[in-house]
Design an enzyme around this catalytic site. Structure first.
Site, short mmCIF file in Angstrom:
data_model
loop_
_atom_site.label_atom_id
_atom_site.label_comp_id
_atom_site.label_asym_id
_atom_site.label_seq_id
_atom_site.Cartn_x
_atom_site.Cartn_y
_atom_site.Cartn_z
N ASP A 147 8.54 69.72 55.17
CA ASP A 147 7.52 70.50 54.47
C ASP A 147 7.92 71.98 54.49
O ASP A 147 8.63 72.42 55.40
CB ASP A 147 6.16 70.38 55.18
CG ASP A 147 5.44 69.07 54.86
OD1 ASP A 147 5.93 68.31 54.01
OD2 ASP A 147 4.39 68.83 55.47
N GLN A 176 8.42 76.03 46.75
CA GLN A 176 7.07 76.42 46.27
C GLN A 176 7.19 77.36 45.07
O GLN A 176 7.78 78.44 45.19
CB GLN A 176 6.34 77.15 47.42
CG GLN A 176 6.18 76.30 48.67
CD GLN A 176 6.18 77.14 49.94
OE1 GLN A 176 7.00 78.03 50.08
NE2 GLN A 176 5.30 76.84 50.87
N ARG A 197 11.23 68.35 46.75
CA ARG A 197 9.82 68.31 46.33
C ARG A 197 9.44 69.69 45.82
O ARG A 197 9.61 70.68 46.53
CB ARG A 197 8.93 67.95 47.51
CG ARG A 197 7.44 68.01 47.19
CD ARG A 197 6.57 68.02 48.45
NE ARG A 197 6.76 66.86 49.27
CZ ARG A 197 6.45 66.80 50.58
NH1 ARG A 197 5.93 67.85 51.18
NH2 ARG A 197 6.66 65.71 51.27
#
Ligand SMILES: Cc1cc2nc3c(=O)[nH]c(=O)nc-3n(C[C@H](O)[C@H](O)[C@H](O)COP(=O)(O)OP(=O)(O)OC[C@H]3O[C@@H](n4cnc5c(N)ncnc54)[C@H](O)[C@@H]3O)c2cc1C
Length: 321
Positions: A147, A176, A197
């Site tokens: 993460d 992000q 991701r």
């Protein structure tokens, strides 16, 4: 003063993000049985058994999962070891349950929960713990995704990612779109075998490093997605935003990507019907499943993202209290 200063939803978001770090409120809510029963929409529960049950149900419905043992910002080495052990127990339980083959259920790690912020030796501690978790994941035939936390940790996390990928090239990264730097990070990571991701980002970040305007964050998301979809890696599109989900599909098709060469990701309890719809269309749809005692910071960030989530929470407290 700009328009955002007058917008109550902006104040509320900022207030909730500040409260997400408020330990007194956290202690109060964590001890209240009534609030514990309300969190289960977004959090799988506090035991390994419950997390395994929840992901079994997701897998039975055609979805994939990534599990996060909740906790972050650890400043206690014993807590970091406890978190590592929780992941080792979890991976063993998932493997015993036949849930890990081919990465159908994997795990997500926060390096700050593994000791990353613990002074000069913190990075080494987090790396060592992450290595043990990656080895356990490899033994279970599944993967790990790191993460991404607030911007002060981005370089450190990408550095640890590089180290881990030398032994386990399937370790996934998170980028992000609210950070100015992310388009370039996408270019650097859009290579063969690289699992990335892409999300908007959930921390309160200063204007010096991040877009403040939602529309700018969304535009950046699309630019980053273009880079990832055109690259040779494996994009993981983490958003509930209907427009971005649609754009991801269009970009995948335009780049000749077959279903299975990228995936969608959403959080437990958010747009479950859309999750099932995408899975039924043959798309890889992975649900992020948090579990554990430390649900407070996670839940507050979900509230900050969407007033409807906050109303749901307050209404449940009122009707059960
Ligand atoms: C799988 C996954 C992993 C993540 N990992 C990280 C991470 O490592 N680091 C990090 O900083 N952030 C992470 N995030 C959080 C992410 O950065 C965003 O904060 C969060 O996903 C909200 O952004 P959004 O893209 O859903 O869009 P938002 O701007 O919050 O919402 C856009 C639109 O989505 C729809 N929507 C959103 N929420 C709901 C809801 N509850 N019900 C119905 N519709 C809704 C609405 O139409 C809304 O207008 C992750 C998110 C996901 C899904």
């Amino acid at each position: 003063m700009d328009a955002a200063d007058l917008d109550p939803s902006v104040w509320m978001k900022q207030g909730l993000l500040l409260l997400s770090r408020n330990t007194a409120l956290r202690d109060l809510l964590e001890k209240a049985p009534v609030s514990r029963s309300v969190v289960t929409r977004f959090v799988a529960g506090d035991s390994t058994e419950r997390a395994v049950e929840v992901v079994s149900e997701l897998v039975a419905s055609g979805r994939l999962a990534t599990i996060d043992f909740l906790g972050e910002d650890t400043l206690d080495p014993a807590q970091a070891t406890y978190t590592r052990d929780a992941y080792l127990t979890l991976l063993s339980a998932l493997s015993d349950g036949g849930l890990t083959q081919g990465g159908q259920v994997e795990v997500s790690l926060k390096l700050s929960a593994l000791g990353q912020a613990l002074g000069a030796d913190g990075e080494k501690m987090a790396l060592d713990h992450a290595r043990e978790i990656c080895q356990a994941a490899a033994n279970a035939d599944t993967t790990v995704t790191l993460d991404m936390e607030d911007h002060t940790t981005t370089d450190s996390t990408l550095g640890i990612l590089r180290e881990l990928r030398q032994d386990w090239p399937w370790v996934g990264a998170v980028l992000q779109s609210y950070l100015y730097r992310t388009e370039q990070d996408c270019r650097d990571l859009a290579h063969e075998g690289s699992r990335v991701r892409l999300c908007k980002g959930t921390y309160k970040e200063p204007e010096s490093v991040a877009y403040q305007d939602k529309a700018e964050v969304d535009k950046s998301f699309v630019r980053c997605l273009k880079v990832l979809m055109a690259g040779d890696g494996y994009p993981m599109v983490a958003s509930h935003d209907p427009r971005l989900v649609e754009i991801a599909g269009v970009l995948a098709a335009a780049n000749g990507r077959a279903p299975g060469s990228y995936e969608y990701q959403m959080l437990l309890g958010i747009r479950p019907d859309e999750q099932k719809r995408l899975a039924a269309q043959g798309e890889r749809m992975r649900v992020y499943v948090p579990y554990g005692d430390e649900w407070y910071g996670y839940l507050m960030r979900r509230m900050a993202e969407r007033p409807a989530n906050l109303l749901f929470f307050l209404r449940s407290l009122a009707t059960r209290g």
